[in-house]
Write an enzyme that holds these catalytic residues in place. Structure first.
Site, PDB file in Angstrom:
ATOM      1  N   GLN A 103      30.965  84.671 -74.390  1.00 30.19           N
ATOM      2  CA  GLN A 103      29.549  84.558 -73.869  1.00 30.19           C
ATOM      3  C   GLN A 103      29.241  85.983 -73.182  1.00 30.19           C
ATOM      4  OE1 GLN A 103      28.409  80.905 -71.759  1.00 30.19           O
ATOM      5  NE2 GLN A 103      30.797  81.111 -71.517  1.00 30.19           N
ATOM      6  N   ASN A 104      29.978  86.912 -73.314  1.00 33.13           N
ATOM      7  CA  ASN A 104      29.717  88.207 -72.673  1.00 33.13           C
ATOM      8  C   ASN A 104      29.069  89.259 -73.584  1.00 33.13           C
ATOM      9  OD1 ASN A 104      30.774  87.121 -70.301  1.00 33.13           O
ATOM     10  ND2 ASN A 104      32.793  88.155 -70.359  1.00 33.13           N
ATOM     11  N   ASP A 106      29.301  92.460 -72.797  1.00 33.51           N
ATOM     12  CA  ASP A 106      29.633  93.930 -72.160  1.00 33.51           C
ATOM     13  C   ASP A 106      30.741  94.710 -72.928  1.00 33.51           C
ATOM     14  OD1 ASP A 106      31.998  92.533 -71.621  1.00 33.51           O
ATOM     15  OD2 ASP A 106      31.506  91.886 -69.636  1.00 33.51           O
ATOM     16  N   HIS A 121      26.621  85.591 -77.570  1.00 37.04           N
ATOM     17  CA  HIS A 121      25.156  85.784 -77.068  1.00 37.04           C
ATOM     18  C   HIS A 121      25.132  87.467 -77.124  1.00 37.04           C
ATOM     19  CE1 HIS A 121      25.834  82.195 -73.888  1.00 37.04           C
ATOM     20  NE2 HIS A 121      25.445  82.042 -75.114  1.00 37.04           N
ATOM     21  N   GLY A 189      36.333  81.837 -66.550  1.00 35.96           N
ATOM     22  CA  GLY A 189      35.313  82.687 -65.783  1.00 35.96           C
ATOM     23  C   GLY A 189      33.684  82.312 -66.276  1.00 35.96           C
ATOM     24  N   THR A 190      33.631  80.956 -66.520  1.00 34.73           N
ATOM     25  CA  THR A 190      32.343  80.428 -66.897  1.00 34.73           C
ATOM     26  C   THR A 190      31.728  79.303 -66.178  1.00 34.73           C
ATOM     27  OG1 THR A 190      30.668  79.688 -68.732  1.00 34.73           O
ATOM     28  CG2 THR A 190      33.346  79.321 -68.994  1.00 34.73           C
ATOM     29  N   SER A 191      30.633  79.206 -65.773  1.00 36.58           N
ATOM     30  CA  SER A 191      29.905  78.203 -65.095  1.00 36.58           C
ATOM     31  C   SER A 191      29.709  76.908 -65.903  1.00 36.58           C
ATOM     32  CB  SER A 191      28.846  78.410 -64.192  1.00 36.58           C
ATOM     33  OG  SER A 191      27.648  78.954 -65.466  1.00 36.58           O
ATOM     34  N   ASN A 215      39.146  79.601 -62.757  1.00 37.55           N
ATOM     35  CA  ASN A 215      37.712  79.848 -62.272  1.00 37.55           C
ATOM     36  C   ASN A 215      37.911  79.582 -60.791  1.00 37.55           C
ATOM     37  OD1 ASN A 215      35.271  79.976 -61.266  1.00 37.55           O
ATOM     38  ND2 ASN A 215      34.163  79.425 -63.395  1.00 37.55           N
ATOM     39  N   PRO A 216      37.812  80.341 -59.832  1.00 39.27           N
ATOM     40  CA  PRO A 216      38.039  80.265 -58.233  1.00 39.27           C
ATOM     41  C   PRO A 216      37.055  79.125 -57.882  1.00 39.27           C
ATOM     42  CG  PRO A 216      37.318  82.570 -58.809  1.00 39.27           C
ATOM     43  CD  PRO A 216      37.296  81.830 -60.167  1.00 39.27           C
TER      44      PRO A 216
HETATM   45  C1  BJW Z   1      35.519  83.824 -62.116  1.00 40.43           C
HETATM   46  C2  BJW Z   1      35.527  85.212 -61.394  1.00 40.43           C
HETATM   47  C3  BJW Z   1      36.861  85.777 -61.500  1.00 40.43           C
HETATM   48  C4  BJW Z   1      33.759  84.706 -60.592  1.00 40.43           C
HETATM   49  N1  BJW Z   1      37.870  85.039 -62.549  1.00 40.43           N
HETATM   50  N2  BJW Z   1      36.019  83.302 -62.865  1.00 40.43           N
HETATM   51  C5  BJW Z   1      22.059  71.275 -73.988  1.00 40.43           C
HETATM   52  C6  BJW Z   1      21.505  70.680 -72.593  1.00 40.43           C
HETATM   53  C7  BJW Z   1      20.751  71.309 -71.859  1.00 40.43           C
HETATM   54  C8  BJW Z   1      20.142  72.316 -72.290  1.00 40.43           C
HETATM   55  C9  BJW Z   1      20.573  72.943 -73.474  1.00 40.43           C
HETATM   56  C10 BJW Z   1      21.340  72.082 -74.195  1.00 40.43           C
HETATM   57  N3  BJW Z   1      21.163  73.115 -75.557  1.00 40.43           N
HETATM   58  C11 BJW Z   1      20.527  74.242 -75.200  1.00 40.43           C
HETATM   59  C12 BJW Z   1      20.006  74.116 -73.970  1.00 40.43           C
HETATM   60  C13 BJW Z   1      19.036  75.082 -73.472  1.00 40.43           C
HETATM   61  C14 BJW Z   1      19.759  76.249 -72.963  1.00 40.43           C
HETATM   62  C15 BJW Z   1      20.627  76.020 -71.943  1.00 40.43           C
HETATM   63  O1  BJW Z   1      21.842  75.587 -72.121  1.00 40.43           O
HETATM   64  N4  BJW Z   1      19.998  75.827 -70.839  1.00 40.43           N
HETATM   65  C16 BJW Z   1      20.809  75.348 -69.350  1.00 40.43           C
HETATM   66  C17 BJW Z   1      20.662  76.378 -68.527  1.00 40.43           C
HETATM   67  C18 BJW Z   1      20.504  74.007 -69.105  1.00 40.43           C
HETATM   68  N5  BJW Z   1      20.525  77.060 -74.198  1.00 40.43           N
HETATM   69  C19 BJW Z   1      19.714  77.730 -74.881  1.00 40.43           C
HETATM   70  O2  BJW Z   1      18.613  78.068 -74.760  1.00 40.43           O
HETATM   71  C20 BJW Z   1      20.535  78.585 -76.183  1.00 40.43           C
HETATM   72  N6  BJW Z   1      19.800  78.316 -77.267  1.00 40.43           N
HETATM   73  C21 BJW Z   1      19.948  77.157 -77.897  1.00 40.43           C
HETATM   74  O3  BJW Z   1      20.738  76.363 -77.679  1.00 40.43           O
HETATM   75  O4  BJW Z   1      19.008  77.201 -79.227  1.00 40.43           O
HETATM   76  C22 BJW Z   1      18.695  76.028 -79.721  1.00 40.43           C
HETATM   77  C23 BJW Z   1      17.934  75.112 -78.591  1.00 40.43           C
HETATM   78  C24 BJW Z   1      16.946  75.786 -77.661  1.00 40.43           C
HETATM   79  C25 BJW Z   1      16.193  75.258 -76.968  1.00 40.43           C
HETATM   80  C26 BJW Z   1      16.358  73.744 -76.687  1.00 40.43           C
HETATM   81  C27 BJW Z   1      17.412  73.198 -77.267  1.00 40.43           C
HETATM   82  C28 BJW Z   1      18.333  73.912 -78.355  1.00 40.43           C
HETATM   83  C29 BJW Z   1      20.677  80.237 -75.725  1.00 40.43           C
HETATM   84  C30 BJW Z   1      21.518  80.294 -74.239  1.00 40.43           C
HETATM   85  C31 BJW Z   1      21.460  81.864 -74.254  1.00 40.43           C
HETATM   86  C32 BJW Z   1      22.071  81.972 -73.004  1.00 40.43           C
HETATM   87  N7  BJW Z   1      21.738  83.673 -72.860  1.00 40.43           N
HETATM   88  C33 BJW Z   1      22.405  84.236 -71.655  1.00 40.43           C
HETATM   89  C34 BJW Z   1      21.827  85.818 -71.603  1.00 40.43           C
HETATM   90  C35 BJW Z   1      22.544  86.410 -72.405  1.00 40.43           C
HETATM   91  C36 BJW Z   1      22.058  87.996 -72.609  1.00 40.43           C
HETATM   92  C37 BJW Z   1      22.385  88.525 -70.915  1.00 40.43           C
HETATM   93  O5  BJW Z   1      23.417  88.511 -70.655  1.00 40.43           O
HETATM   94  O6  BJW Z   1      21.366  89.029 -70.492  1.00 40.43           O
HETATM   95  O7  BJW Z   1      23.860  84.478 -71.756  1.00 40.43           O
HETATM   96  S1  BJW Z   1      22.131  83.091 -70.056  1.00 40.43           S
HETATM   97  C38 BJW Z   1      23.452  83.913 -69.299  1.00 40.43           C
HETATM   98  O8  BJW Z   1      24.220  82.603 -69.346  1.00 40.43           O
HETATM   99  C39 BJW Z   1      24.396  84.435 -70.249  1.00 40.43           C
HETATM  100  C40 BJW Z   1      25.749  83.786 -70.050  1.00 40.43           C
HETATM  101  O9  BJW Z   1      26.563  84.479 -71.226  1.00 40.43           O
HETATM  102  C41 BJW Z   1      25.370  82.321 -70.131  1.00 40.43           C
HETATM  103  C42 BJW Z   1      26.712  81.646 -69.451  1.00 40.43           C
HETATM  104  O10 BJW Z   1      26.909  82.308 -68.147  1.00 40.43           O
HETATM  105  P1  BJW Z   1      28.411  82.516 -67.670  1.00 40.43           P
HETATM  106  O11 BJW Z   1      29.193  83.455 -68.237  1.00 40.43           O
HETATM  107  O12 BJW Z   1      29.040  81.137 -67.454  1.00 40.43           O
HETATM  108  O13 BJW Z   1      28.034  83.023 -66.110  1.00 40.43           O
HETATM  109  P2  BJW Z   1      27.765  82.706 -64.839  1.00 40.43           P
HETATM  110  O14 BJW Z   1      27.485  83.555 -63.878  1.00 40.43           O
HETATM  111  O15 BJW Z   1      27.050  81.293 -64.818  1.00 40.43           O
HETATM  112  O16 BJW Z   1      29.123  81.995 -64.096  1.00 40.43           O
HETATM  113  C43 BJW Z   1      30.193  82.831 -63.828  1.00 40.43           C
HETATM  114  C44 BJW Z   1      31.645  81.950 -63.340  1.00 40.43           C
HETATM  115  O17 BJW Z   1      32.622  83.151 -63.121  1.00 40.43           O
HETATM  116  C45 BJW Z   1      31.028  81.236 -62.206  1.00 40.43           C
HETATM  117  O18 BJW Z   1      31.622  79.896 -62.304  1.00 40.43           O
HETATM  118  C46 BJW Z   1      32.357  81.982 -61.089  1.00 40.43           C
HETATM  119  O19 BJW Z   1      32.747  80.890 -60.205  1.00 40.43           O
HETATM  120  C47 BJW Z   1      33.488  82.421 -62.210  1.00 40.43           C
HETATM  121  N8  BJW Z   1      33.896  83.518 -61.634  1.00 40.43           N
HETATM  122  N9  BJW Z   1      34.389  85.479 -60.187  1.00 40.43           N
HETATM  123  C48 BJW Z   1      37.233  83.827 -62.923  1.00 40.43           C
HETATM  124  N10 BJW Z   1      37.351  86.736 -61.067  1.00 40.43           N
END
Ligand code: BJW
Length: 246
Positions: A103-104, A106, A121, A189-191, A215-216
């Site tokens: 999902q990154n 970078d 993404h 490493g994803t929430s 994931n910690p």
């Molecule tokens: C460590 C660590 C270490 C720390 N070692 N671990 C079904 C249900 C509900 C909602 C929806 C659904 N389907 C779609 C939706 C809507 C929406 C959505 O999901 N909303 C939720 C928030 C509820 N999804 C969308 O809109 C997607 N589009 C889509 O589905 O289109 C069709 C549709 C549209 C509308 C309605 C229905 C259908 C698009 C999603 C796009 C996400 N984009 C982003 C931004 C990308 C660009 C950018 O980076 O700026 O992607 S948002 C952001 O979140 C980014 C990330 O890739 C993504 C995930 O985050 P990630 O990677 O999990 O990071 P964090 O910060 O959340 O977590 C980090 C984790 O690491 C933590 O758990 C830490 O503990 C851990 N950690 N240190 C290992 N050392």
């Protein structure tokens, strides 16, 4: 890292026909890239990333959104892959079949030597026409905040997927196929809060794949995972590759 892996994890990985890994922002945390939901620093502390990564934010204030991505591009430019990224590149060489889905945005997996990375993404390096969708591989070729396409004059935006936008079809289909076919699924490493990426694990669970979360912190998937390893991926992944393949 002296983590004692359950023998079942070692065995599952050794015998796997197809390993899939889904990575998130935590995978790059040990490279100094803030996770998506971490508090931001300085100027950006007052903004919620979830409210900047949207088409609405862009429509309201493209300059603000562009500058946020410029700030993040600068952070990533300073970052180098960590031991977790390298371990995943190594895992691909040992596994019968290996699919890396991220999902990154970078580019750090590629910099660590992983190939065929499925980017769900987008990628911070690329930009595209805000209306035409025409993709350019390198943002550095353009100036302006945001830059304008030289011929049409349209604004250019980062080639990333914002909330409410559709994921790239080929990448999403490949990730779905791998999640249905794999016998080991690594969730790193994803929430697991953002869909459809967060839902891919359901396919693996349905097929009785071994799901290993690294994931910690706990996530909504932790209780369903076959194994949850509550430690940083930059420490666990190299130890895991050594424990499994020597
Ligand atoms: C460590 C660590 C270490 C720390 N070692 N671990 C079904 C249900 C509900 C909602 C929806 C659904 N389907 C779609 C939706 C809507 C929406 C959505 O999901 N909303 C939720 C928030 C509820 N999804 C969308 O809109 C997607 N589009 C889509 O589905 O289109 C069709 C549709 C549209 C509308 C309605 C229905 C259908 C698009 C999603 C796009 C996400 N984009 C982003 C931004 C990308 C660009 C950018 O980076 O700026 O992607 S948002 C952001 O979140 C980014 C990330 O890739 C993504 C995930 O985050 P990630 O990677 O999990 O990071 P964090 O910060 O959340 O977590 C980090 C984790 O690491 C933590 O758990 C830490 O503990 C851990 N950690 N240190 C290992 N050392």
């Amino acid at each position: 890292m002296s983590y004692q892996f359950p023998p079942q994890i070692i065995e599952a990985l050794q015998q796997a026909k197809h390993i899939m890994a889904l990575t998130g922002a935590g995978t790059s945390a040990e490279s100094g890239v803030p996770t998506f939901r971490d508090a931001q620093t300085g100027l950006w502390a007052q903004y919620d990333p979830q409210e900047l990564a949207t088409p609405d934010a862009w429509a309201r204030n493209p300059q603000l959104v562009w500058e946020w991505y410029t700030w993040r591009r600068n952070l990533v430019a300073e970052a180098r892959p960590n031991a977790g990224h390298y371990a995943l590149a190594k895992m691909a060489q040992h596994a019968n079949q290996f699919t890396l889905v991220t999902q990154n945005i970078d580019n750090l997996h590629q910099e660590a030597g992983s190939s065929n990375v499925i980017e769900l993404h987008g990628n911070l390096r690329r930009i595209k026409g805000a209306n035409s969708g025409c993709v350019y591989p390198n943002w550095e070729a353009f100036t302006g905040s945001p830059p304008q396409e030289p011929v049409s004059g349209e604004y250019m935006r980062p080639d990333v997927v914002w909330f409410g936008e559709i994921l790239p079809e080929v990448q999403l289909l490949s990730a779905i196929e791998a999640s249905q076919a794999c016998d080991v699924y690594l969730l790193i490493g994803t929430s697991s809060l953002v869909h459809p990426a967060a839902s891919l694990v359901v396919n693996a669970l349905r097929n009785q794949a071994t799901v290993i979360e690294i994931n910690p912190n706990p996530t909504p998937i932790t209780e369903y995972a076959t194994y949850a390893i509550p430690h940083p991926s930059g420490e666990i992944l190299p130890a895991l590759v050594t424990a499994v393949w020597g």
